[in-house]
Write a protein that holds these residues in place. Sequence first.
Motif, PDB file in Angstrom:
ATOM      1  N   SER A   1      78.871  68.356  68.000  1.00  0.00           N
ATOM      2  CA  SER A   1      77.706  69.212  67.769  1.00  0.00           C
ATOM      3  C   SER A   1      78.107  70.470  67.013  1.00  0.00           C
ATOM      4  CB  SER A   1      77.057  69.582  69.091  1.00  0.00           C
ATOM      5  OG  SER A   1      75.899  70.359  68.869  1.00  0.00           O
ATOM      6  N   GLY A   2      77.336  70.771  65.971  1.00  0.00           N
ATOM      7  CA  GLY A   2      77.594  71.972  65.195  1.00  0.00           C
ATOM      8  C   GLY A   2      78.432  71.759  63.958  1.00  0.00           C
ATOM      9  N   GLU A   3      79.028  70.580  63.782  1.00  0.00           N
ATOM     10  CA  GLU A   3      79.807  70.284  62.575  1.00  0.00           C
ATOM     11  C   GLU A   3      78.986  69.380  61.666  1.00  0.00           C
ATOM     12  OE1 GLU A   3      83.772  68.909  62.918  1.00  0.00           O
ATOM     13  OE2 GLU A   3      84.341  70.348  64.472  1.00  0.00           O
ATOM     14  N   PRO A   4      78.624  69.835  60.487  1.00  0.00           N
ATOM     15  CA  PRO A   4      77.796  69.022  59.593  1.00  0.00           C
ATOM     16  C   PRO A   4      78.573  67.874  58.963  1.00  0.00           C
ATOM     17  CG  PRO A   4      78.433  71.047  58.508  1.00  0.00           C
ATOM     18  CD  PRO A   4      78.918  71.162  59.932  1.00  0.00           C
ATOM     19  N   ILE A   5      77.834  66.849  58.553  1.00  0.00           N
ATOM     20  CA  ILE A   5      78.415  65.701  57.871  1.00  0.00           C
ATOM     21  C   ILE A   5      77.432  65.215  56.823  1.00  0.00           C
ATOM     22  CG2 ILE A   5      77.528  64.091  59.615  1.00  0.00           C
ATOM     23  CD1 ILE A   5      79.924  62.277  59.036  1.00  0.00           C
ATOM     24  N   ALA A   6      77.955  64.730  55.692  1.00  0.00           N
ATOM     25  CA  ALA A   6      77.143  64.064  54.677  1.00  0.00           C
ATOM     26  C   ALA A   6      77.910  62.849  54.192  1.00  0.00           C
ATOM     27  CB  ALA A   6      76.835  65.005  53.514  1.00  0.00           C
ATOM     28  N   ALA A   7      77.290  61.675  54.286  1.00  0.00           N
ATOM     29  CA  ALA A   7      77.913  60.436  53.833  1.00  0.00           C
ATOM     30  C   ALA A   7      76.945  59.714  52.903  1.00  0.00           C
ATOM     31  CB  ALA A   7      78.273  59.540  55.008  1.00  0.00           C
ATOM     32  N   GLN A   8      77.503  59.023  51.912  1.00  0.00           N
ATOM     33  CA  GLN A   8      76.711  58.276  50.951  1.00  0.00           C
ATOM     34  C   GLN A   8      77.096  56.800  51.003  1.00  0.00           C
ATOM     35  OE1 GLN A   8      77.734  60.341  47.320  1.00  0.00           O
ATOM     36  NE2 GLN A   8      76.117  61.861  47.601  1.00  0.00           N
TER      37      GLN A   8
ATOM     38  N   ASN B   1      71.770  58.483  51.387  1.00  0.00           N
ATOM     39  CA  ASN B   1      72.395  59.691  51.901  1.00  0.00           C
ATOM     40  C   ASN B   1      72.108  59.857  53.385  1.00  0.00           C
ATOM     41  OD1 ASN B   1      73.476  61.379  49.477  1.00  0.00           O
ATOM     42  ND2 ASN B   1      71.502  60.571  48.797  1.00  0.00           N
ATOM     43  N   ALA B   2      73.162  60.105  54.158  1.00  0.00           N
ATOM     44  CA  ALA B   2      73.039  60.392  55.582  1.00  0.00           C
ATOM     45  C   ALA B   2      73.600  61.787  55.820  1.00  0.00           C
ATOM     46  CB  ALA B   2      73.793  59.369  56.412  1.00  0.00           C
ATOM     47  N   ILE B   3      72.726  62.725  56.162  1.00  0.00           N
ATOM     48  CA  ILE B   3      73.107  64.129  56.319  1.00  0.00           C
ATOM     49  C   ILE B   3      72.697  64.581  57.712  1.00  0.00           C
ATOM     50  CG2 ILE B   3      72.799  66.480  55.445  1.00  0.00           C
ATOM     51  CD1 ILE B   3      71.966  65.166  52.759  1.00  0.00           C
ATOM     52  N   SER B   4      73.656  65.140  58.456  1.00  0.00           N
ATOM     53  CA  SER B   4      73.381  65.590  59.818  1.00  0.00           C
ATOM     54  C   SER B   4      74.096  66.904  60.078  1.00  0.00           C
ATOM     55  CB  SER B   4      73.836  64.535  60.836  1.00  0.00           C
ATOM     56  OG  SER B   4      73.684  65.019  62.151  1.00  0.00           O
ATOM     57  N   ASP B   5      73.469  67.732  60.926  1.00  0.00           N
ATOM     58  CA  ASP B   5      74.100  68.999  61.286  1.00  0.00           C
ATOM     59  C   ASP B   5      74.973  68.869  62.525  1.00  0.00           C
ATOM     60  OD1 ASP B   5      72.089  68.622  63.104  1.00  0.00           O
ATOM     61  OD2 ASP B   5      71.242  70.638  62.936  1.00  0.00           O
ATOM     62  N   GLY B   6      75.266  67.637  62.930  1.00  0.00           N
ATOM     63  CA  GLY B   6      76.217  67.425  64.021  1.00  0.00           C
ATOM     64  C   GLY B   6      75.582  66.831  65.259  1.00  0.00           C
ATOM     65  N   GLY B   7      76.387  66.093  66.020  1.00  0.00           N
ATOM     66  CA  GLY B   7      75.922  65.471  67.251  1.00  0.00           C
ATOM     67  C   GLY B   7      76.334  64.023  67.336  1.00  0.00           C
ATOM     68  N   GLY B   8      75.654  63.281  68.214  1.00  0.00           N
ATOM     69  CA  GLY B   8      76.022  61.898  68.471  1.00  0.00           C
ATOM     70  C   GLY B   8      75.610  60.957  67.358  1.00  0.00           C
ATOM     71  N   TYR B   9      75.885  59.672  67.573  1.00  0.00           N
ATOM     72  CA  TYR B   9      75.639  58.650  66.556  1.00  0.00           C
ATOM     73  C   TYR B   9      74.151  58.517  66.265  1.00  0.00           C
ATOM     74  CZ  TYR B   9      80.455  57.235  67.299  1.00  0.00           C
ATOM     75  OH  TYR B   9      81.815  57.223  67.375  1.00  0.00           O
TER      76      TYR B   9
ATOM     77  N   LEU C   1      83.773  51.822  62.343  1.00  0.00           N
ATOM     78  CA  LEU C   1      83.815  53.246  62.062  1.00  0.00           C
ATOM     79  C   LEU C   1      85.125  53.714  61.440  1.00  0.00           C
ATOM     80  CD1 LEU C   1      82.338  54.419  65.497  1.00  0.00           C
ATOM     81  CD2 LEU C   1      81.092  54.188  63.327  1.00  0.00           C
ATOM     82  N   LEU C   2      84.999  54.753  60.594  1.00  0.00           N
ATOM     83  CA  LEU C   2      86.125  55.514  60.078  1.00  0.00           C
ATOM     84  C   LEU C   2      85.974  56.961  60.517  1.00  0.00           C
ATOM     85  CD1 LEU C   2      86.334  54.440  56.306  1.00  0.00           C
ATOM     86  CD2 LEU C   2      87.383  53.340  58.285  1.00  0.00           C
ATOM     87  N   SER C   3      87.087  57.679  60.555  1.00  0.00           N
ATOM     88  CA  SER C   3      87.042  59.117  60.773  1.00  0.00           C
ATOM     89  C   SER C   3      87.578  59.827  59.539  1.00  0.00           C
ATOM     90  CB  SER C   3      87.871  59.518  61.994  1.00  0.00           C
ATOM     91  OG  SER C   3      89.253  59.477  61.692  1.00  0.00           O
ATOM     92  N   GLY C   4      87.224  61.095  59.413  1.00  0.00           N
ATOM     93  CA  GLY C   4      87.727  61.876  58.298  1.00  0.00           C
ATOM     94  C   GLY C   4      89.235  62.015  58.297  1.00  0.00           C
TER      95      GLY C   4
ATOM     96  N   LEU D   1      82.480  59.867  52.102  1.00  0.00           N
ATOM     97  CA  LEU D   1      82.308  61.067  52.912  1.00  0.00           C
ATOM     98  C   LEU D   1      82.210  62.238  51.944  1.00  0.00           C
ATOM     99  CD1 LEU D   1      82.167  62.324  55.735  1.00  0.00           C
ATOM    100  CD2 LEU D   1      84.649  62.590  55.651  1.00  0.00           C
ATOM    101  N   ALA D   2      80.993  62.745  51.756  1.00  0.00           N
ATOM    102  CA  ALA D   2      80.743  63.796  50.771  1.00  0.00           C
ATOM    103  C   ALA D   2      80.954  65.191  51.340  1.00  0.00           C
ATOM    104  CB  ALA D   2      79.322  63.670  50.225  1.00  0.00           C
ATOM    105  N   ALA D   3      80.789  65.339  52.654  1.00  0.00           N
ATOM    106  CA  ALA D   3      81.016  66.621  53.322  1.00  0.00           C
ATOM    107  C   ALA D   3      81.345  66.341  54.774  1.00  0.00           C
ATOM    108  CB  ALA D   3      79.792  67.529  53.217  1.00  0.00           C
ATOM    109  N   GLY D   4      82.277  67.112  55.331  1.00  0.00           N
ATOM    110  CA  GLY D   4      82.650  66.918  56.723  1.00  0.00           C
ATOM    111  C   GLY D   4      84.076  67.374  56.974  1.00  0.00           C
TER     112      GLY D   4
END
Length: 217
Positions: free
Chosen positions: A194-201, A62-70, A117-120, A90-93
């Motif tokens: 920045s400020g947009e959360p993401i969760a990837a598995q 699980n990779a979970i971040s509250d936003g920002g760079g790579y 890379l992929l984007s949502g 992509l579990a959340a984003g």
Amino acid sequence: MKQLLLVLMLAGMLVGCTSDETPSVTYELGEVIYTNTFDDPTSWETFGVLETQFGITDGVFNAISDGGGYIPVTNGVNHSNVVMEATVTLAAGSDNSVYGIMCRSQSANNNVGYYFLLSGSGQVGIRIGDGSSVRIFTPWIDHPAVKKGLNTNTLRAVCIDDYFAFYVNDRFVAEARQDWLTQGSMGFTVATPSGEPIAAQFDDVTIWDASLITDSE
């Protein structure tokens, strides 16, 4: 782990075009040199700061971040000429979410390497991290191979000699050449404004030794 958070402008990924070409090079798979189904919670690098957490739970990475760079994390296994594959959900984003795999990530600075890379929103692209920025290797393009939004995609990165190619769900989407890094580790990465959360598995990683068969250049 040495981390360098690269806060980048991601707006450029909003412009793209559709492409469905064939690769200029074919390759041959050799022996499987690495696999991981994430049943062992110690089998990959972990990282955690505040709302950003990278680690293995319930049989996935699980990779979970509250936003920002790579933010990259690696398996710490050195490779050179390989093909690597993983399933990524992509579990959340949002449409601005970016996630993918890396090859030839450098142990001295994990941000240095090649990003697939992929984007949502359903775009694909390859990037190069040089330690101070993550810059364009191939431009963002829309591609019908990508399952958009909160979905699961299979990513395959070809990293052989100076040749790099990207396949999504068994379809070729991009390629490029550069004679720079010759070896390094496999990595996972996520990024959003920045400020947009993401969760990837991430799951079902396989790395093969590989070689080029034909080269039209």
